[in-house]
Design an enzyme around this catalytic site. Structure first.
Site, PDB file in Angstrom:
ATOM      1  N   HIS A 138      -4.386  13.049  -9.241  1.00  0.00           N
ATOM      2  CA  HIS A 138      -5.565  13.005  -8.371  1.00  0.00           C
ATOM      3  C   HIS A 138      -5.775  14.263  -7.519  1.00  0.00           C
ATOM      4  O   HIS A 138      -5.995  14.191  -6.306  1.00  0.00           O
ATOM      5  CB  HIS A 138      -5.502  11.767  -7.475  1.00  0.00           C
ATOM      6  CG  HIS A 138      -5.626  10.470  -8.223  1.00  0.00           C
ATOM      7  ND1 HIS A 138      -6.309  10.339  -9.405  1.00  0.00           N
ATOM      8  CD2 HIS A 138      -5.125   9.223  -7.944  1.00  0.00           C
ATOM      9  CE1 HIS A 138      -6.248   9.084  -9.821  1.00  0.00           C
ATOM     10  NE2 HIS A 138      -5.531   8.385  -8.979  1.00  0.00           N
ATOM     11  N   HIS A 157     -12.216   6.066  -5.906  1.00  0.00           N
ATOM     12  CA  HIS A 157     -11.040   5.216  -6.115  1.00  0.00           C
ATOM     13  C   HIS A 157     -11.091   3.913  -5.312  1.00  0.00           C
ATOM     14  O   HIS A 157     -10.055   3.435  -4.816  1.00  0.00           O
ATOM     15  CB  HIS A 157      -9.775   6.010  -5.766  1.00  0.00           C
ATOM     16  CG  HIS A 157      -8.553   5.584  -6.503  1.00  0.00           C
ATOM     17  ND1 HIS A 157      -7.901   4.393  -6.267  1.00  0.00           N
ATOM     18  CD2 HIS A 157      -7.859   6.189  -7.491  1.00  0.00           C
ATOM     19  CE1 HIS A 157      -6.851   4.306  -7.060  1.00  0.00           C
ATOM     20  NE2 HIS A 157      -6.804   5.376  -7.819  1.00  0.00           N
ATOM     21  N   GLU A 165     -12.443   3.498 -12.223  1.00  0.00           N
ATOM     22  CA  GLU A 165     -12.572   4.929 -11.946  1.00  0.00           C
ATOM     23  C   GLU A 165     -13.255   5.618 -13.131  1.00  0.00           C
ATOM     24  O   GLU A 165     -12.604   6.067 -14.072  1.00  0.00           O
ATOM     25  CB  GLU A 165     -11.186   5.534 -11.719  1.00  0.00           C
ATOM     26  CG  GLU A 165     -10.392   4.871 -10.609  1.00  0.00           C
ATOM     27  CD  GLU A 165      -8.890   5.028 -10.797  1.00  0.00           C
ATOM     28  OE1 GLU A 165      -8.407   6.169 -10.858  1.00  0.00           O
ATOM     29  OE2 GLU A 165      -8.183   4.010 -10.894  1.00  0.00           O
TER      30      GLU A 165
HETATM   31  C1  GAL Z   1      -4.648   5.251 -10.230  1.00  0.00           C
HETATM   32  C2  GAL Z   1      -3.566   5.621 -11.194  1.00  0.00           C
HETATM   33  C3  GAL Z   1      -2.386   4.729 -10.888  1.00  0.00           C
HETATM   34  C4  GAL Z   1      -1.951   4.886  -9.440  1.00  0.00           C
HETATM   35  C5  GAL Z   1      -3.153   4.747  -8.529  1.00  0.00           C
HETATM   36  C6  GAL Z   1      -2.858   5.112  -7.100  1.00  0.00           C
HETATM   37  O1  GAL Z   1      -5.808   5.975 -10.501  1.00  0.00           O
HETATM   38  O2  GAL Z   1      -4.003   5.482 -12.516  1.00  0.00           O
HETATM   39  O3  GAL Z   1      -1.316   4.994 -11.750  1.00  0.00           O
HETATM   40  O4  GAL Z   1      -1.328   6.120  -9.266  1.00  0.00           O
HETATM   41  O5  GAL Z   1      -4.201   5.553  -8.926  1.00  0.00           O
HETATM   42  O6  GAL Z   1      -1.894   4.310  -6.533  1.00  0.00           O
END
Ligand code: GAL
Length: 345
Positions: free
Chosen positions: A101, A175, A310
């Site tokens: 991210h 998110h 997402e």
């Molecule tokens: C998501 C990701 C997960 C986890 C989450 C944040 O987008 O795919 O594995 O990291 O974010 O906790």
């Protein structure tokens, strides 16, 4: 239709958008975080249906990325590395040896310039930033504009635009964790999901796509008919186990079809439909949530307290052929839109 703003801790500003049909959306200039989204149930009762922190200071870390704008590259970049022509570019790893991210200084940690707007049928905020992440080895300066609009048709529309002065990978998303029951501590297990998908990307033990696209036909990854989220936790399917007991996968979506994703919660009657110009969506069922995270009503989060949709491009395309590209070139415009529409059943 109304938009108001107020100062909160840390000199941050919180915007509240309200429509005429019982929906409201709270947005923070820090991280472009959605801190509250109220939606009426089938009896007209408006409740918050997104996970948010009780203490606004928790957004300075925001480990679960509650409500945040994610960039420059949403998702995982394998080994925090990609090649640009002949050049190998090493980013700063932020999760084990990978980047997740956008890393520590990702867009969820930036203070955005925010202006609000209002018409007869919609109200919104425009978030703008000009970011240079060269300290983390991302090429180029990128100018980003993200618009959150709340309409009188009970839609939350996110429009993304960006330009760059050097070729760079870019794929943005939001998110937000949804829990349509209205009680954020209630499990999402009973939500029913339908998706128009052409398969999902298989993951390895470190949640990195292997390059294999699985059709999902017939198993817990088949959402062509309504499927309960709980059928993916405890399913015994290797991919649900790898994800930490649930889903955490990139699904390729059927292009241009209406209602690419539909999630229904039978007790409240709330229905969330998603449509996007992006080639796919990460469907994440909050498998990593736990009691370390204190939610806005003072209660603690639990595993499966919320799910994320997402919509984005696949960062795995930096390492595997045959997937939609996430490269942005100078002179091109990055332009995408995701619509979350709320209704009742
Ligand atoms: C998501 C990701 C997960 C986890 C989450 C944040 O987008 O795919 O594995 O990291 O974010 O906790």
């Amino acid at each position: 239709m109304q938009v108001t703003k107020r100062s909160v801790k840390n000199d941050w500003t919180l915007f509240t958008l309200e429509n005429d049909r019982g929906m409201s959306l709270d947005v923070l200039d820090f991280g472009g975080v959605v801190t509250r989204l109220t939606v009426p149930d089938r009896h007209g009762k408006s409740e918050n249906i997104v996970l948010a922190f009780d203490d606004i200071d928790d957004y300075k870390k925001n480990k679960p990325y509650f409500g945040a704008l994610i960039g420059p590259v949403a998702g995982r970049i394998q080994q925090a590395m990609f090649t640009l022509g002949e050049k190998k570019i090493n980013l700063k790893p932020s999760e084990g040896r990978h980047e997740l991210h956008g890393g520590e200084a990702g867009y969820h940690q930036k203070l955005w310039n925010v202006e609000s707007f209002q018409t007869d049928t919609e109200v919104g905020v425009v978030l703008q930033g000009s970011w240079n992440d060269r300290a983390y080895n991302y090429p180029g300066s990128v100018q980003v504009t993200v618009t959150y609009t709340l309409t009188n048709d009970n839609e939350w529309i996110i429009a993304y635009q960006a330009i760059t002065d050097e070729m760079t990978p870019l794929t943005l998303t939001n998110h937000t964790y949804f829990n349509l029951t209205g009680d954020r501590t209630h499990s999402i297990a009973g939500h029913q999901v339908q998706m128009k998908s052409e398969g999902y990307l298989e993951l390895d033990e470190e949640l990195i796509p292997t390059g294999l696209i699985d059709s999902g036909n017939g198993g817990p990854f088949d959402f062509s008919r309504e499927r309960l989220i709980k059928s993916g936790s405890g399913s015994g399917h290797k991919q649900n186990q790898v994800a930490g007991d649930g889903y955490d996968h990139y699904f390729l979506l059927k292009k241009g079809s209406a209602e690419q994703v539909r999630v229904k919660e039978p007790t409240s009657g709330r229905v969330l439909s998603m449509e996007t110009t992006q080639p796919g969506v990460v469907f994440y069922t909050g498998n990593g949530l736990n009691e370390d995270f204190v939610l806005s009503d003072g209660k603690k989060a639990k595993k499966h307290s919320g799910f994320c949709l997402e919509a984005q491009g696949p960062p795995a395309s930096l390492h595997h052929k045959g997937l939609p590209s996430i490269w942005l070139k100078p002179g091109e415009e990055y332009k995408h839109q995701t619509v979350y529409r709320f209704s009742m059943d």
